[in-house]
Structure formats: structure tokens, C-alpha cells
Write an enzyme that holds these catalytic residues in place. Sequence first.
Site, mmCIF file in Angstrom:
data_model
loop_
_atom_site.group_PDB
_atom_site.id
_atom_site.type_symbol
_atom_site.label_atom_id
_atom_site.label_comp_id
_atom_site.label_asym_id
_atom_site.label_seq_id
_atom_site.Cartn_x
_atom_site.Cartn_y
_atom_site.Cartn_z
ATOM 1 N N LYS A 37 -20.888 6.860 52.616
ATOM 2 C CA LYS A 37 -19.486 6.586 52.268
ATOM 3 C C LYS A 37 -18.610 7.837 52.355
ATOM 4 C CE LYS A 37 -19.997 4.401 48.419
ATOM 5 N NZ LYS A 37 -20.054 5.147 47.306
ATOM 6 N N ARG A 44 -16.020 0.172 40.938
ATOM 7 C CA ARG A 44 -17.473 0.117 40.871
ATOM 8 C C ARG A 44 -17.954 -1.008 39.962
ATOM 9 N NH1 ARG A 44 -18.790 5.580 42.352
ATOM 10 N NH2 ARG A 44 -20.997 6.042 42.392
ATOM 11 N N ARG A 75 -32.913 13.799 51.048
ATOM 12 C CA ARG A 75 -31.875 14.735 50.625
ATOM 13 C C ARG A 75 -32.339 15.537 49.414
ATOM 14 N NH1 ARG A 75 -25.954 12.077 50.232
ATOM 15 N NH2 ARG A 75 -26.627 11.290 48.225
ATOM 16 N N ARG A 96 -25.567 18.331 44.620
ATOM 17 C CA ARG A 96 -25.332 17.371 43.547
ATOM 18 C C ARG A 96 -26.471 17.364 42.545
ATOM 19 N NH1 ARG A 96 -22.444 12.075 45.752
ATOM 20 N NH2 ARG A 96 -23.259 11.399 43.754
ATOM 21 N N ARG A 112 -29.347 5.211 40.077
ATOM 22 C CA ARG A 112 -28.012 4.957 40.620
ATOM 23 C C ARG A 112 -28.029 3.702 41.488
ATOM 24 N NH1 ARG A 112 -26.095 9.059 44.099
ATOM 25 N NH2 ARG A 112 -23.960 8.634 43.578
#
Length: 188
Positions: free
Chosen positions: A13, A88, A127, A135, A146
Site C-alpha cells: 500500500k 480501518r 522483511r 518499523r 496485525r
Amino acid sequence: MRVVLLGPPGAGKGTQADLIVEKFGVPHISTGNIFREHVAAKTPLGLKVQGILDSGGLVSDEVVMELVADRIGKEDCAQGFLLDGVPRTTKQAEILRTVLSQSGRMVSHVVQIVVPEEVLLERIQGRSAQGDSSRSDDSAEVASHRYQVYLEQTAPVAKFYAAEGILSEVDGVGSIDEVFKRICEVLV
Ligand code: AMP
């Protein structure tokens, strides 16, 4: 053009948002970035939300939408904006609709980037394993939390916009350019 960009964590995104704002010249409003700036600057809001961000949970609808209402009321949003990471929850989508209607506006496009779960988990774990993320919410456990939060709270937002007839689903598997091309096709 008032665009909402939806998609699970790891869907790309943020990358696509950068390309959209560059091409269409609208402000990029990322609630995640706004919260991370507050955390980094240790503002009262940052101190309040830091634990929530670190655990992968959601900041309350009221806090998020007060920030968003204020941001989209600014002069630079008069010609449009791109919302990334918000709404959200269905409640946030309802509040957004109310806030926009107060100035005679509405969301014009909702783009949902669709990526299968296996691909998402691979991307996110890659990642965090490479340690190349800045992050603090990128560890494998937090990432999977998440994703659960996304399924429970955010997936229904797509249904909300589908019912309004403004949802476009875009295949998020492929190169950055390929996905961007698909997004541009629905932003007409
Ligand atoms: P993001 O960069 O969009 O993944 O956001 C990072 C974190 O900020 C999320 O995991 C949430 O803790 C918080 N956050 C960002 N946007 C929202 C939102 N619209 N509602 C609730 N929490 C949010």
C-alpha cells in the site's frame, strides 16, 4: 479525486500510495506515518499510541478520525486526497462519510489491493528476517497479529464500500509497475 487505498499489511500500500500521489498530485494522508511521527517526536499523542503501534493493535476510532477530520479539512485537500491506512474499521468509514458530507464531499474511489495470505506472510517475514525494516511493528509475531486485526476489523471496510458501489479490487501480485498500472486503470 478522493481515494481510499485498502489492503492487508504487506500488500504494498505504501509504495503504491507514493506512486498515486506523484501521478495525481493529491496529498498523501497516512495515519500510520502520522502516528509514527508523533511517536518519534514523543508528543503526548505519540506516548499514548506507542504501545498500541508496537503490539499491532488499533488506535481508537475517535482519536484516528479526529486527526483525519482535521487533515482533510485543510486547504490542500480541497481538490482531493489519498487516504492510506484509514478507514480501518467500519466505524471509521461511517465517521469519514459523515465528516465529508458536512462539506458536500464523498469518497470517489476505493481501491483494494488483493494479495493471497501465503504471499503476504512470506513478504512480511522476509522483511523482518532481513532486519531491513525501520518499523518496530515488523517482527513475525506482531506481523501475524496485525494480519488477524486486519481480517477481523478492516476486511469489513471493503464490504462497506462494495455496498456503496465504489469498491475496485486490484490484483496486488506482480511488479510494482504492473500493480500501479492496474490501479491507474480503475482511477478514471
Ligand atoms: P500502518 O502504517 O498503516 O500499517 O499503521 C501502523 C499502525 O498505526 C497500525 O498498526 C495501528 O496501530 C496504527 N494505525 C494506523 N492507522 C490506523 C487507523 N486508521 N486506525 C487505528 N489504528 C491505526
